[in-house]
Design an enzyme around this catalytic site. Structure first.
Site, PDB file in Angstrom:
ATOM      1  N   HIS A   1       6.445 -13.983  -6.077  1.00  0.00           N
ATOM      2  CA  HIS A   1       5.298 -14.660  -6.201  1.00  0.00           C
ATOM      3  C   HIS A   1       5.120 -16.066  -4.828  1.00  0.00           C
ATOM      4  O   HIS A   1       6.242 -16.332  -4.923  1.00  0.00           O
ATOM      5  CB  HIS A   1       4.409 -14.668  -6.813  1.00  0.00           C
ATOM      6  CG  HIS A   1       4.570 -13.938  -7.629  1.00  0.00           C
ATOM      7  ND1 HIS A   1       4.867 -12.568  -8.519  1.00  0.00           N
ATOM      8  CD2 HIS A   1       2.924 -12.615  -7.454  1.00  0.00           C
ATOM      9  CE1 HIS A   1       4.816 -12.297  -9.428  1.00  0.00           C
ATOM     10  NE2 HIS A   1       3.369 -11.964  -9.285  1.00  0.00           N
TER      11      HIS A   1
ATOM     12  N   ASP B   1       4.625 -11.407  -3.180  1.00  0.00           N
ATOM     13  CA  ASP B   1       3.129 -10.390  -3.992  1.00  0.00           C
ATOM     14  C   ASP B   1       2.135 -11.674  -3.248  1.00  0.00           C
ATOM     15  O   ASP B   1       2.649 -12.809  -3.667  1.00  0.00           O
ATOM     16  CB  ASP B   1       2.915  -9.926  -5.212  1.00  0.00           C
ATOM     17  CG  ASP B   1       4.041  -8.442  -5.172  1.00  0.00           C
ATOM     18  OD1 ASP B   1       4.567  -8.415  -3.652  1.00  0.00           O
ATOM     19  OD2 ASP B   1       3.087  -7.779  -5.430  1.00  0.00           O
TER      20      ASP B   1
ATOM     21  N   HIS C   1      -1.391  -4.946  -0.254  1.00  0.00           N
ATOM     22  CA  HIS C   1      -1.861  -5.523  -1.737  1.00  0.00           C
ATOM     23  C   HIS C   1      -2.697  -5.843  -1.941  1.00  0.00           C
ATOM     24  O   HIS C   1      -2.957  -6.604  -2.730  1.00  0.00           O
ATOM     25  CB  HIS C   1      -0.254  -6.786  -2.120  1.00  0.00           C
ATOM     26  CG  HIS C   1      -0.367  -6.730  -3.526  1.00  0.00           C
ATOM     27  ND1 HIS C   1      -0.046  -5.752  -4.660  1.00  0.00           N
ATOM     28  CD2 HIS C   1      -0.230  -8.343  -4.136  1.00  0.00           C
ATOM     29  CE1 HIS C   1       0.362  -6.568  -5.771  1.00  0.00           C
ATOM     30  NE2 HIS C   1       0.136  -7.747  -5.328  1.00  0.00           N
TER      31      HIS C   1
END
Length: 717
Positions: A255, A103, A154
């Site tokens: 991440h 992400d 996202h």
């Protein structure tokens, strides 16, 4: 400083009918240019504030669970939620199957490192990208797709979709799609809402968001396993958190942006082979769940995405340029302060030393030329102070430039034997001064404005540097006479710091840019060599000073020759005066630009120094305040305020030094902080308006200022 309102030059090629139309076109062009600059800066601020909104890593927003509106099939189901057919359904990952997801990227520092690890182990992954980051780094999105990975959305700025209105949710998702379309040529049906985690953590608000985006065709992809790498708990902890239990399949959350991801990179390099040894296979989310591949983006979306990306990148480039210019401005301010402290202090100590002397005392007769246009209010005290000068053989010549008031009769009523008045047709200040020089017969000529009074020994002190045969002109020490108002105090501070302190520096380097019209002395031969005063510019004093230095003469500053001039009493008058000064200075510098190619100290050393400190630094200085305002609202407020206060401290120290060197009381400095907030901004606007006028070729006429005759700060007698 006396200003004039004379007729336009007789050789003006424009007819009377053409001039208004030309002025309207130039005003329209300046208005358009100003509006374009304002819109550009506003766009930059809006785009940067929108795309740089700070956010916390996913998982840091607390969520309640088991809310009433979330179906049990969703809460207890898999991490991929679809609303195909209008009903919610979820899909579990197959056993022993891992979909690595990342992400918040792409990030230029960490995404390439993670891609390298994945390539080294031949593992595909799914990257849920932030649209604004894709706009800034489209090459990383292309590389991600080219290396066999897939991309999901996202949002564009990483907000909490559950608290946004519907229009804002749609904007976030559509802009992300456009950025992806431009970067990769494809669209995506996968969406991971920021701050989401596991299906059983969905709240009513979260589910409403999932249902809303599902109705638009999105598949919401949550996760089964959170590595919690955003906490930076250590490599072993990340590996432990990311390992599924009981051989079940999992969508694992990592991440690739949002902070230091060095632990993530190392943990991945160890986790992947470890899970491969345990019999896990790695795939993308769509492959694992049997979802159709993402479709190709339409050409319209690609073009719209291109416009969006260019807007973001353009705003970034402008802001980056502003930060660079801010650093340059800060460096110049610091350098100027250090140079001023060093050289101005040394200059004052050297000139005040008992051993200092210009040479033999100068007692040669002096003619003082006073140009005047409608100066009945101030002409009497000005001429009286000049006529009573302590220097022997002083003659005062008042040149009345077709005044329409009683200027001439006021002078004649003084009945001073060494004063005479001549009236000439209207021609402007330069013409009046040239006439006065032509009518005088002395080798030393002093020029004084009609709104200026001098101390008894000012003229005598002013001509002493002519003992040095190399000196062609001398600048006096001009102070503000009307200081009782706040505006008067601000100008007093500006005169002491911005004019006299700077003049010491320029004197040290042999490149004084301006002999003030309020008080300056000239050797007749220097005036002849310079060609006299020119009407080419509105700053005839600056033009003449530069011409004298180009002719090979020295120009020096005499701090002991003190005069008091009436400064503008209103903001409107101040604007008009400084507008003309700034514009005229730019004209003069442009006129003498070829001096940099000529032999001599002034052109090669002095003119560039003047350009940096007189034009470049003032043009860049507004960035300090603009970026301070930007920082207070959108960056670290405490750091921004400390930075701005540091600049203010530098200004205060400079002011104290200037006032001490000029032997002025420090009392007016209480207005300095307010001057930095109000007065300085006005000077910024004046300089910018002058620069625009210079670029667009606007011609300015002399303008008469209303005088009050306030010489309250000048010593009596």
């Amino acid at each position: 400083m006396t200003v004039y309102g004379g007729a336009p030059p007789p050789d003006d090629p424009l007819s009377t009918a053409q001039i208004p139309a030309l002025r309207r076109r130039r005003r329209a062009w300046r208005a358009f240019l100003a509006l374009a600059v304002v819109l550009l800066l506003a766009t930059v601020v809006v785009v940067e504030v929108y795309t740089d909104a700070g956010f916390s890593p996913d998982g840091t927003t607390p969520r309640s669970s088991r809310d009433s509106s979330v179906p049990s099939a969703v809460l207890d189901g898999g991490p991929a939620i679809s609303f195909a057919g209008g009903k919610p359904s979820s899909v579990q990952m197959p056993a022993k199957t891992i979909a690595l997801t990342f992400d918040d990227g792409p990030d230029p520092a960490w995404t390439p490192k993670i891609l390298d690890v994945l390539a080294r182990h031949h593992v595909p992954a799914t990257f849920f990208v932030v649209g604004s980051q894709v706009a800034r780094h489209p090459d990383l999105a292309r590389r991600t797709m080219a290396e066999g990975h897939e991309i999901g959305a996202h949002t564009f700025t990483h907000p909490d979709l559950a608290v946004l209105p519907q229009w804002r949710r749609d904007l976030e998702n559509s802009q992300t799609q456009l950025a992806i379309a431009y970067a990769t040529g494809r669209s995506t049906s996968m969406l991971r809402p920021p701050y989401s985690s596991f299906p059983d953590a969905l709240t009513d608000a979260d589910y409403a968001t999932v249902r809303s985006v599902g109705a638009q065709g999105y598949i919401t992809v949550l996760d089964d396993v959170d590595s919690e790498d955003w906490r930076r708990p250590g490599i072993d902890a990340i590996i432990r958190n990311a390992t599924p239990e009981s051989s079940r399949g999992a969508i694992v959350l990592f991440h690739d942006a949002g902070g230091d991801r060095s632990q993530t990179v190392v943990a991945l390099d160890r986790l992947i082979p470890q899970l491969q040894q345990d019999g896990y296979r790695f795939t993308t989310v769509t492959q694992a769940l049997g979802l159709p591949p993402d479709p190709t983006a339409g050409s319209t979306d690609v073009w719209r995405g291109r416009a969006l990306v260019w807007t973001v990148q353009g705003a970034d480039a402008v802001l980056k340029a502003l930060w660079v210019l801010l650093i340059v401005a800060g460096g110049l301010i610091l350098m100027r302060t250090l140079v001023l402290f060093a050289f101005a202090w040394v200059h004052a100590r050297r000139r005040r030393a008992p051993s200092w002397s210009w040479g033999m005392p100068v007692t040669a007769p002096v003619t003082i030329v006073v140009p005047a246009f409608n100066e009945e209010t101030t002409i009497a005290p000005a001429v009286s102070s000049l006529a009573r000068s302590a220097h022997p053989g002083v003659k005062v010549l008042v040149v009345d430039d077709a005044s329409t008031d009683s200027t001439t009769s006021v002078v004649e009523s003084l009945k001073l034997g060494n004063v005479r008045v001549v009236r000439i047709p209207s021609g402007g200040k330069a013409t009046a001064l040239n006439t006065g020089v032509a009518l005088s017969h002395d080798d030393l000529v002093v020029m004084v404005d009609a709104d200026t009074v001098v101390t008894p020994d000012a003229i005598h002190q002013l001509v002493q540097p002519f003992a040095d045969r190399r000196v062609g002109a001398v600048a006096g020490n001009v102070k503000v006479s009307n200081r009782r108002s706040v505006l008067g105090k601000w100008q007093h501070i500006e005169y002491v710091i911005g004019f006299n302190l700077d003049r010491r520096l320029y004197d040290t380097f042999g490149c004084i840019p301006t002999i003030p019209g309020a008080l300056g002395a000239f050797r007749r031969q220097a005036l002849t060599d310079a060609g006299g005063l020119s009407t080419d510019t509105l700053a005839e004093d600056t033009d003449l000073t530069m011409a004298i230095q180009r002719a090979g003469w020295k120009v020096v500053y005499q701090e002991s020759a003190i005069a008091y001039t009436e400064a503008p009493a209103t903001m409107r008058q101040l604007w008009r005066q400084r507008y003309r000064w700034s514009y005229g200075t730019m004209q003069a510098m442009w006129k003498h630009r070829r001096a940099v190619l000529e032999p001599g100290h002034f052109g090669r050393g002095g003119l560039p120094l003047i350009a940096v400190f007189t034009v470049l630094l003032p043009l860049l200085a507004p960035l300090i305040d603009l970026m301070a305002v930007y920082g207070i609202f959108f960056l670290d407020r405490q750091v921004t305020l400390l930075g701005w206060l540091a600049v203010l401290v530098i200004q205060i120290l400079t002011a104290v030094l200037a006032f001490r060197l000029d032997r002025e009381k420090l009392g007016p400095l209480w207005t300095l902080p307010l001057q930095q907030v109000v007065y300085r901004q006005l000077m910024y606007l004046v300089l910018l308006a002058s620069a625009v006028a210079a670029v667009t070729g606007r011609r300015l006429a002399w303008q008469k200022m209303s005088r009050t005759g306030d010489f309250s700060s000048a010593p009596s007698g």
